[in-house]
Design a protein around this motif. Structure first.
Motif, PDB file in Angstrom:
ATOM      1  N   PRO A   1       0.814  -1.210   0.000  1.00 16.20           N
ATOM      2  CA  PRO A   1       0.000   0.000   0.000  1.00 16.20           C
ATOM      3  C   PRO A   1       0.851   1.264   0.000  1.00 16.20           C
TER       4      PRO A   1
ATOM      5  N   ASP B   1      -4.927  -0.799   2.400  1.00 24.58           N
ATOM      6  CA  ASP B   1      -5.345  -2.192   2.289  1.00 24.58           C
ATOM      7  C   ASP B   1      -5.422  -2.785   3.689  1.00 24.58           C
TER       8      ASP B   1
ATOM      9  N   SER C   1      -6.420  -5.533   4.658  1.00 23.39           N
ATOM     10  CA  SER C   1      -6.106  -6.956   4.801  1.00 23.39           C
ATOM     11  C   SER C   1      -4.650  -7.160   5.214  1.00 23.39           C
ATOM     12  N   LEU C   2      -3.831  -6.118   5.095  1.00 21.59           N
ATOM     13  CA  LEU C   2      -2.423  -6.214   5.503  1.00 21.59           C
ATOM     14  C   LEU C   2      -2.209  -5.726   6.934  1.00 21.59           C
ATOM     15  N   VAL C   3      -3.295  -5.277   7.539  1.00 26.07           N
ATOM     16  CA  VAL C   3      -3.172  -4.633   8.853  1.00 26.07           C
ATOM     17  C   VAL C   3      -3.526  -5.611   9.957  1.00 26.07           C
ATOM     18  N   ARG C   4      -2.692  -5.636  10.992  1.00 29.77           N
ATOM     19  CA  ARG C   4      -2.985  -6.491  12.135  1.00 29.77           C
ATOM     20  C   ARG C   4      -3.230  -5.625  13.368  1.00 29.77           C
ATOM     21  N   THR C   5      -3.899  -6.177  14.329  1.00 31.00           N
ATOM     22  CA  THR C   5      -4.255  -5.396  15.516  1.00 31.00           C
ATOM     23  C   THR C   5      -3.575  -5.971  16.751  1.00 31.00           C
TER      24      THR C   5
ATOM     25  N   THR D   1      -1.303  -1.957  12.763  1.00 31.00           N
ATOM     26  CA  THR D   1      -0.001  -1.802  12.102  1.00 31.00           C
ATOM     27  C   THR D   1       0.125  -2.729  10.901  1.00 31.00           C
ATOM     28  N   ASP D   2       0.887  -2.254   9.918  1.00 34.31           N
ATOM     29  CA  ASP D   2       1.239  -3.138   8.801  1.00 34.31           C
ATOM     30  C   ASP D   2       2.730  -3.438   8.837  1.00 34.31           C
TER      31      ASP D   2
END
Lengths: 293, 459
Positions: free
Chosen positions: B35, B240, B242-246, B257-258
């Protein structure tokens, strides 16, 4: 107009076109196997990558993994603390062990006996030191396998499934550095996870552990980048920082990355964990190809 | 005949197959690219967008009514808006900035002349910065005088006051009737808006410092930190998801964050964002470009609160290049809200916005308006205090360079603040705070939680 003849010509033309397009598609698929969802990096690409890496200052000492798979994020949480059990194991019972909760620290517990010390931190880390392990008659080499088997079995009892990551003999010190990995569906939890031990003939000199519990996948599976691309990304970042001679790459593993968060639960991202220079770990996000910060 | 039909079917299939294969080749088979920083247009806007002028516009103005009386004009008032609109239009014109000579006047213009406006700016910035910001292009690299106050006389002569007692003629070229021509017959409805020059000769005041002619009454307010909807706000930072985690932190904060950038949303509503990899060494950035980059970033990432102004701009030269630290302060009309953290803070580098903090509050009346203490009664204690004396050079006279009311925030609970009126006195470059209802000295906002009784410590 002869429609039959025209059709024949068109049939031949489209058949040729489809054959050409099919060939191009095949070429593209072999260049980017990730596009097919899963696959393998071609031997030709591996060879090219190896050569390119060397020109960029990285020398491979391990084969490049060829797999290209689709993986999800992994939900992970800190395991409820088992520091008391670990203290009993490491101190061989708690007789004479002083237990302190240092003021001003969040959830930290300290076990002390003589020079021996076990610290259990609020972020799940267990850290043990024994600067003077008792002398032993047998050399450490004979103890490593036995110790590993015992420890892995004991950890299984605490809900920790560990696998062997690395055993390295430190020759002048007559010690062994052991790294054990926690795994989820065969893939290690990397970063701030697993176990590291410095073992001497007399026993453990240093021990570090962060017990985690993989809870399951989060979100949808995404196709990861191949290891070749991760290596090239790392080499691009590494370029110019080298000392002249190529830096050795000792390990390339696909795992789930766990940073040291002040958190109880998080999502771990698939990364290519790459070890350079013997002890420098780099984590390349397997979705984006960016270095994890 | 049957053979022809089969040929037709095969031909149709071949055409379809060729189209499908062409499509696959055309759109490519590579994994999606990483992204980019800038979200695509059309992202949800959570606050309002602001023009450059809105963020540096004066916070208040004094209109001379003659005989030493001044009307305080607030930006929300009609009188302020109508007059400032004309001045602002001139400031946006390129020809306004063609002036070559900038020499201070031998003596100050007559600020008491009825119909004279004095516009107070939230931050004293050099005029060349104003020019570059308002024209959206860098002008000649020449240092112009700082702009603390803009003076507009009834004869349409304009002056720039640098805040140090120097007045520079400014060829604004205002056309039509002077905005303050009606001042002779104009009187504010609220007597609290009537101001006058300081009475008595001691202490000394800088030009342009005025005090309420009567009692000033202000209410106590309550402020609640805004809580942006997580789903909408994360979408503005990450293209995006879908690339991000929590990551659920133990203090209740949620991190998104990615791996390259991180967005932290606290339960209190405070937002923090960091993109450290943008700090890679890059070319230096002109101040106006840094300001504009920051403005666009806030436009796209949460938007602006209704009443907000630039409060500080600082340049830091680090090994990885120049970093501009920008902070913005919220206002309640013409009164600044002094909270432990600025409403918005940004660190801008040539690579982009590397850090962003946001603590925007919404205010509500809590207690009815009460009269504030006379600020002049507070000054003898302040001027005699060792804290102030230490700040003065040997033989330097203590000059009050600013004196204005503000709202001082004290945290109560996780998201709430009580905003109490205070007097802010600026002497020798330092600000001192006094409770408006009581007059006791306060520490600078955020220096001490709960803050009272700290003594005369400068802010």
């Amino acid at each position: 107009m002869d429609w039959g003849r025209a059709k024949n010509i068109l049939l031949i033309a489209f058949l040729s076109l489809n054959l050409f397009l099919g060939y191009r598609l095949h070429q593209e698929l072999s260049r980017y196997p990730a596009a097919a969802g899963t696959g393998q990096v071609s031997a030709e690409d591996l060879a090219k990558t190896e050569e390119h890496l060397l020109s960029l200052g990285l020398r491979l000492e391990t084969p490049i993994p060829r797999e290209i798979v689709a993986l999800p994020l992994l939900r992970v949480r800190l395991l409820p603390s088992n520091h008391r059990h670990m203290a009993q194991h490491l101190f061989a019972g708690l007789k004479g062990v002083e237990i302190i909760r240092p003021a001003g620290t969040e959830g930290e517990i300290l076990y002390l006996r003589g020079g021996e010390e076990l610290r259990a931190y609020g972020n799940g880390i267990l850290s043990y030191r024994n600067p003077h392990p008792p002398p032993a008659s047998s050399p450490p080499k004979e103890r490593v396998q036995e110790w590993l088997e015992d420890f892995i079995a004991q950890q299984r009892g605490f809900g920790q499934e560990l696998g062997l990551g690395e055993v390295r003999e430190l020759i002048p010190e007559e010690k062994y550095f052991i790294r054990l990995e926690q795994t989820y569906q065969g893939r290690p939890l990397v970063g701030s996870a697993g176990v590291e031990v410095l073992l001497t003939a007399g026993g453990i000199e240093f021990f570090w552990q962060r017990p985690l519990e993989p809870l399951g996948p989060a979100g949808q599976e995404k196709t990861i980048i191949p290891a070749t691309e991760a290596l090239l990304r790392l080499a691009a970042l590494h370029q110019g920082s080298g000392t002249g001679s190529p830096t050795p790459v000792g390990e390339i593993t696909l795992g789930y990355y766990n940073k040291l968060y002040d958190a109880q639960e998080w999502e771990a991202v698939p990364v290519w964990a790459i070890c350079t220079g013997g002890d420098q770990w780099h984590y390349i996000n397997a979705f984006t190809g960016e270095l994890e910060l | 005949m049957r053979g022809e039909r089969i040929k037709t079917i095969i031909l149709i299939l071949l055409v379809g197959l060729s189209m499908a294969q062409t499509g696959l080749l055309w759109y490519g088979l590579r994994p999606l690219p990483a992204p980019t920083l800038t979200p695509p247009p059309g992202q949800a806007q959570l606050g309002e967008e602001k023009e450059t002028m809105d963020l540096i516009t004066p916070t208040r103005a004094f209109l001379s009514l003659g005989e030493g009386r001044y009307a305080l004009l607030s930006p929300s008032g009609e009188a302020f808006g109508a007059a400032w609109k004309r001045v602002a239009a001139k400031l946006r014109q390129e020809e306004t900035w063609l002036q070559r000579e900038w020499e201070p006047l031998p003596q100050a213009p007559d600020l008491e002349l009825p119909g004279t406006y004095q516009w107070e700016f939230p931050l004293t910035l050099r005029l060349d910065y104003h020019r570059d910001l308002l024209l959206s292009q860098p002008g000649p690299a020449r240092e112009l005088p700082p702009l603390a106050h803009l003076i507009l006389s009834p004869s349409k002569d304009a002056y720039v006051h640098d805040g140090e007692g120097n007045y520079y003629p400014f060829l604004l070229g205002m056309a039509g009737a002077a905005p303050g021509a009606e001042a002779a017959t104009w009187a504010p409805e609220d007597p609290g808006l009537l101001y006058q020059g300081p009475q008595g000769g001691d202490p000394s005041y800088a030009p342009g410092v005025y005090l309420p002619a009567g009692e000033l009454s202000l209410p106590t307010l309550k402020a609640v930190v805004e809580k942006l909807p997580a789903d909408s706000v994360t979408g503005t930072f990450f293209a995006d998801m879908s690339l991000v985690r929590t990551i659920q932190e133990r203090d209740g904060a949620l991190i998104y964050t990615d791996g390259q950038r991180a967005l932290r949303l606290y339960p209190s509503g405070v937002l923090e964002y960091g993109y450290p990899s943008l700090r890679a060494k890059g070319p230096s950035l002109p101040p106006a470009a840094a300001f504009e980059r920051g403005r666009h970033f806030v436009d796209q990432h949460g938007g602006w609160p209704a009443e907000v102004r630039l409060s500080t701009i600082r340049v830091e030269n680090r090994p990885d290049g120049q970093h501009y630290q920008l902070t913005y302060r919220q206002y309640e009309g013409d009164i600044p809200l002094l909270l432990p953290a600025p409403a918005l803070s940004l660190s801008v580098h040539s690579g982009g916005v590397t850090d962003y903090g946001r603590q925007v509050v919404t205010t509500y009346p809590l207690e009815a308006a009460q009269a504030l203490v006379d600020p002049q009664e507070l000054l003898p204690e302040l001027l005699a205090s060792p804290a102030l004396q230490e700040n003065l050079e040997e033989g330097e006279e203590a000059v009050i360079s600013a004196l204005y009311p503000a709202y001082y925030g004290q945290a109560v609970g996780e998201r709430d603040y009580i905003l109490k009126p205070v007097w802010v006195v600026k002497v020798a470059g330092q600000e001192y705070y006094f409770a408006g209802h009581g007059g006791e000295a306060l520490s600078s906002p955020g220096a001490q939680e709960g803050g009272e009784g700290h003594g005369l410590g400068p802010g």
